[in-house]
Write an enzyme that holds these catalytic residues in place. Structure first.
Site: not given
Ligand code: 13P
Ligand code: G3H
Ligand code: ZN
Length: 309
Positions: A50, A82, A254-255
């Site tokens: 991310s 992501d 996604n997790i």
């Molecule tokens: P969660 O916050 O449910 O783990 O989702 C993660 C996600 O969608 C990352 O893109």
């Molecule tokens: O999409 C959300 C994910 O949990 C990533 O979150 O930007 O804090 O890493 P983050």
């Molecule tokens: Zn997401």
């Protein structure tokens, strides 16, 4: 052992009626925990990065760590961006060697989302990289208090079909009531499966993605709270709903939040029970083991992806 795209993984998942877990990675222990689980379970998986992860760890470290995990385990994985916020970041990641990127232009009006996504698709496809996009707004179902509000928030099935056709995107994240983080539902968890059914019927054989799909298991929340955490009332998507989604055309789940909970609870436990420990390995090792166990459980009992490689 290589970085691969998700094309074949999704084709096999859709045929086999299971989903591939996409796990967010931020450091070495998380990458090792996930890849060790995949090795044990013989399961396909996706590692995703991310904006927050890039800011925390720097992309170059994450790429090298993922490459090291592939070399160590002999597994293949998809290195996925992501929630790429614009064309530039998607381009950067394609150039850096990612095999899959997400362009998240879901906040833009429909036609602009199409334009931005198409631009990324053209750049990425020319370089052998696949693209995920998003249509609809991720929000808990209780935020949509009536049908009109749900229609305004969640993905419109006809628009989803038009979007895929016009953009040439490889997979699409849709909004059916999931949301990011540990507080997904105020009351009973509920997803709009009717909507999912319509989308899959209009896009047969096309991979649908579910974001915000952590289950936030009660035992993880209680475990964190027992050792001094303060996350009361956290609630996620029940595992049986994820299994159901995997039977209905959802190929990627996604997790991230569940990884955070597994890690934090176990670090808290060491801090609470062994205050004399100050070697980071003393608490990062059980945290990594907890991630491995949690991910293995997902692959085996939720996603149905164990034994698929
Ligand atoms: P969660 O916050 O449910 O783990 O989702 C993660 C996600 O969608 C990352 O893109
Ligand atoms: O999409 C959300 C994910 O949990 C990533 O979150 O930007 O804090 O890493 P983050
Ligand atoms: Zn997401």
């Amino acid at each position: 052992m290589a970085l691969i795209t998700s094309k074949e993984l999704f084709e096999k998942a859709l045929k086999g009626k299971y989903a591939v877990g996409a796990f967010n990675v931020n450091n070495m222990e998380i990458i090792q925990g996930i890849t060790e689980a995949a090795l044990q379970e013989k399961s396909p998986f996706i590692l995703q990065v991310s904006a927050g992860a890039r800011k925390y760890a720097k992309t170059v470290y994450l790429i090298k760590l993922v490459e090291a995990a592939m070399e160590d385990t002999g597994l293949d994985t998809v290195l996925h961006l992501d929630h790429g916020e614009d064309f530039e970041i998607c381009k950067q990641c394609v150039d850096d060697g990612f095999t899959s990127v997400m362009i998240d232009a879901s906040k833009l009006p429909f036609e602009e989302n199409i334009r931005e996504t198409k631009r990324v698709v053209e750049y990425a496809h020319d370089r052998g990289v696949v693209v995920e996009a998003e249509l609809g707004k991720l929000a808990g179902i209780e935020d949509a208090v009536n049908v009109a509000a749900a229609d305004a928030t969640f993905t419109d099935p006809d628009q989803a079909a038009e979007f895929v056709e016009k953009t040439g995107v490889d997979s699409l994240a849709i909004a059916i009531g999931t949301s990011h983080g540990a507080y997904k539902f105020k009351g009973e968890p509920r997803l709009d499966f009717e909507r999912l059914e319509k989308v899959s019927a209009l896009l047969p054989g096309f991979p649908i993605v579910l974001h915000g799909a952590s289950s936030v298991p009660k035992e993880f929340v209680d475990f964190c709270n027992q050792y001094g955490g303060a996350i009361p009332g956290a609630q996620g998507v029940p595992e049986e709903m994820l299994r159901k989604a995997a039977l209905m055309g959802v190929a990627k789940i996604n997790i991230d939040t569940d990884l955070r909970l597994a890690m934090t609870g176990n670090i808290r436990k060491v801090f609470a029970e062994q205050p004399e420990v100050f070697d980071p390995r003393g608490y990062l090792k059980p945290a990594r083991e907890a991630i491995k166990n949690m991910v293995a459980h997902k692959m085996r009992d939720v996603l149905g992806s164990s034994g698929k490689i």
